[in-house]
Scaffold this active site. Sequence first.
Site, PDB file in Angstrom:
ATOM      1  N   ARG A 127      -9.560   1.615   0.855  1.00  0.00           N
ATOM      2  CA  ARG A 127     -10.793   1.465   1.659  1.00  0.00           C
ATOM      3  C   ARG A 127     -11.178   2.733   2.390  1.00  0.00           C
ATOM      4  O   ARG A 127     -12.342   2.966   2.626  1.00  0.00           O
ATOM      5  CB  ARG A 127     -10.580   0.372   2.701  1.00  0.00           C
ATOM      6  CG  ARG A 127     -10.382  -0.985   2.106  1.00  0.00           C
ATOM      7  CD  ARG A 127     -10.061  -1.965   3.210  1.00  0.00           C
ATOM      8  NE  ARG A 127     -11.265  -2.233   3.978  1.00  0.00           N
ATOM      9  CZ  ARG A 127     -11.758  -3.456   4.138  1.00  0.00           C
ATOM     10  NH1 ARG A 127     -11.155  -4.487   3.609  1.00  0.00           N
ATOM     11  NH2 ARG A 127     -12.860  -3.644   4.840  1.00  0.00           N
ATOM     12  N   LYS A 166       5.929  -8.467  -5.554  1.00  0.00           N
ATOM     13  CA  LYS A 166       6.353  -9.677  -4.876  1.00  0.00           C
ATOM     14  C   LYS A 166       5.767  -9.692  -3.483  1.00  0.00           C
ATOM     15  O   LYS A 166       5.387  -8.623  -3.014  1.00  0.00           O
ATOM     16  CB  LYS A 166       7.870  -9.759  -4.848  1.00  0.00           C
ATOM     17  CG  LYS A 166       8.519  -8.656  -3.992  1.00  0.00           C
ATOM     18  CD  LYS A 166       9.967  -8.916  -3.778  1.00  0.00           C
ATOM     19  CE  LYS A 166      10.246  -9.810  -2.602  1.00  0.00           C
ATOM     20  NZ  LYS A 166      10.158  -9.168  -1.284  1.00  0.00           N
ATOM     21  N   ASP A 179      11.514 -14.016   1.213  1.00  0.00           N
ATOM     22  CA  ASP A 179      11.456 -12.569   1.037  1.00  0.00           C
ATOM     23  C   ASP A 179      12.540 -12.082   0.070  1.00  0.00           C
ATOM     24  O   ASP A 179      12.332 -11.101  -0.645  1.00  0.00           O
ATOM     25  CB  ASP A 179      11.632 -11.918   2.418  1.00  0.00           C
ATOM     26  CG  ASP A 179      11.377 -10.418   2.420  1.00  0.00           C
ATOM     27  OD1 ASP A 179      10.508  -9.965   1.649  1.00  0.00           O
ATOM     28  OD2 ASP A 179      12.030  -9.701   3.196  1.00  0.00           O
ATOM     29  N   HIS A 210      14.964 -11.272  -5.260  1.00  0.00           N
ATOM     30  CA  HIS A 210      16.053 -10.294  -5.346  1.00  0.00           C
ATOM     31  C   HIS A 210      17.439 -10.929  -5.601  1.00  0.00           C
ATOM     32  O   HIS A 210      18.178 -10.503  -6.483  1.00  0.00           O
ATOM     33  CB  HIS A 210      16.132  -9.454  -4.070  1.00  0.00           C
ATOM     34  CG  HIS A 210      14.871  -8.695  -3.775  1.00  0.00           C
ATOM     35  ND1 HIS A 210      14.008  -8.275  -4.752  1.00  0.00           N
ATOM     36  CD2 HIS A 210      14.339  -8.266  -2.607  1.00  0.00           C
ATOM     37  CE1 HIS A 210      12.997  -7.621  -4.179  1.00  0.00           C
ATOM     38  NE2 HIS A 210      13.175  -7.612  -2.884  1.00  0.00           N
TER      39      HIS A 210
HETATM   40  C1  BG6 Z   1      11.904  -6.086   0.031  1.00  0.00           C
HETATM   41  C2  BG6 Z   1      11.806  -6.985   1.216  1.00  0.00           C
HETATM   42  O1  BG6 Z   1      11.395  -6.714  -1.109  1.00  0.00           O
HETATM   43  O2  BG6 Z   1      13.256  -5.733  -0.186  1.00  0.00           O
HETATM   44  C3  BG6 Z   1      12.362  -6.308   2.454  1.00  0.00           C
HETATM   45  O3  BG6 Z   1      10.452  -7.361   1.452  1.00  0.00           O
HETATM   46  C4  BG6 Z   1      13.772  -5.835   2.182  1.00  0.00           C
HETATM   47  O4  BG6 Z   1      12.346  -7.170   3.585  1.00  0.00           O
HETATM   48  C5  BG6 Z   1      13.856  -5.040   0.893  1.00  0.00           C
HETATM   49  O5  BG6 Z   1      14.176  -5.034   3.275  1.00  0.00           O
HETATM   50  C6  BG6 Z   1      15.299  -4.773   0.515  1.00  0.00           C
HETATM   51  O6  BG6 Z   1      15.337  -3.865  -0.543  1.00  0.00           O
HETATM   52  P1  BG6 Z   1      16.402  -2.705  -0.558  1.00  0.00           P
HETATM   53  O7  BG6 Z   1      16.133  -1.954  -1.802  1.00  0.00           O
HETATM   54  O8  BG6 Z   1      16.159  -1.892   0.691  1.00  0.00           O
HETATM   55  O9  BG6 Z   1      17.735  -3.376  -0.522  1.00  0.00           O
END
Ligand code: BG6
Length: 486
Positions: free
Chosen positions: A46, A152, A239, A244
């Site tokens: 934007r 995500k 999250d 993950h």
């Molecule tokens: C993200 C989450 O997808 O992954 C975060 O939204 C989190 O909250 C992060 O901190 C963790 O990823 P990494 O690679 O730092 O372990």
Amino acid sequence: PGSRPCRLVVFGAGGDLTRRLLMPSLYDLATVDALPDGFAIIAVDRAPRSAEAWADGLFTLMQADGKDPSAEFSCDRIDEEAWRRLTHEASYIEGDLTKPDVYTTLRDALAGKDAIFYCAVAARFFGTIADSLGEAGLLDAQDGFRRIVIEKPFGHDLASAQALNARILSHADESQIYRIDHFMGKEANQGILVARFANVLFEPIWRREYIDHVQITAAETIGVEKRGSFYEPTGALRDMVPNHLFVLLSLIAMEPPSSLASEAVRAEKTRLLQAIRPVSPDDTVRGQYAQGRINGRDVPGYREEEGVAPDSRTETFVAMKLMIDNWRWGGVPFYLRTGKRMNGRRTEINVVFRKPPYALFDQNLEDPRIGNVIRFLLDPVRGVTMNFDVKQPGLEEVVAPAASRFLYDDVFPKAPNVGYEALLHDCMKGNQMLFQSAATIEAAWSAVDPIVNSKDMPHVYAAGTEGPDAAHALLARDGRNWLPVT
Ligand code: BG6
């Protein structure tokens, strides 16, 4: 990549994700000359600015990030030649992605070119972007390809994920949709499948007959940072878990795929997630951090953070026990936990083996230090360790714990890895193996659907600890305990 020019259209080019993950990964690819010929970025955001101002701004920010040990991107000095290769042909479109103008401009810019549309924006825009691209005809590939990368969180529960899948699939084929999860891109995570299926050592014992249980931990020391408005309606479960942690779960527990074709790998991952028995609220512990100390520093509680309600019930920690109903894993509990403001940053999987059938030596089989554990250290330390028992030298038969350890950094030169490099590279090549299919995402949400809307008050834990006591009780109930950090 084909011979046609390829454009990476970045929606949200002025955002945090573009700065922290996307551009650093593209830069890493540029340094090893892995960008396709005729590659250029089209930045969409934007704020009014020129392409040069956008690229220069990022250059400065990334230089600072590169030296910041807490940033994902590490680099003493950005190589200007590589940076130039990455950005010299970049263009910038100023506009509101909820309005049609942006897409009209894009249609002209993309005529006769391959394109990847990268949604580095808040999740509420994913559907809008897909609709607008579809309606503008931008997802119709003539001769080449048109792909869309969705970040995500993909949905916030099963129903919303199904709806989002249906919405995007009304404009594009599954083969054009790249649902990204950076845990699939991390080196050590990809190494799990290689350890399991490039060796014969592990696979024969990788089953209920030999494995007592599995622990998956993703602990963070950071708090909610400046993301209160995102985190409040999201929480640790949404999250981290169906995305993950389930990536790690599927890698550690899936059946061997018949090949590395993306359909074959994705089908096995999905089958595994579909076999998870929907998680019961009784097997779940939610926690929220209160103030405490981390690395010698006082930190505020979650409810004192910016953008967080003073009476918030959002969980910043979650632990759960889940069961996988298939022949390999029947009866083997998988314990998962993740949290912010814990006592250390580590992602690891512990595969804990059963005890020997009887004590031949003077061995206390109840002693939790005794026994076989294979640990996958995933982040920030990366490697594999194995615990086993040995004879302590001496005249008596005394059994003592021992360990062997492989660390990537001891063996291989350090390669820059933000986590997105392999993913972007694969997306440009058209390989979906590391991306989530619609079915995988829906299977993941199904497994957590019974617990995802909990409004219960979370257990409080002090920042800088292992999480709430109730998370220990979850394992103690089964006569087990979380293994201490290596
Ligand atoms: C993200 C989450 O997808 O992954 C975060 O939204 C989190 O909250 C992060 O901190 C963790 O990823 P990494 O690679 O730092 O372990």
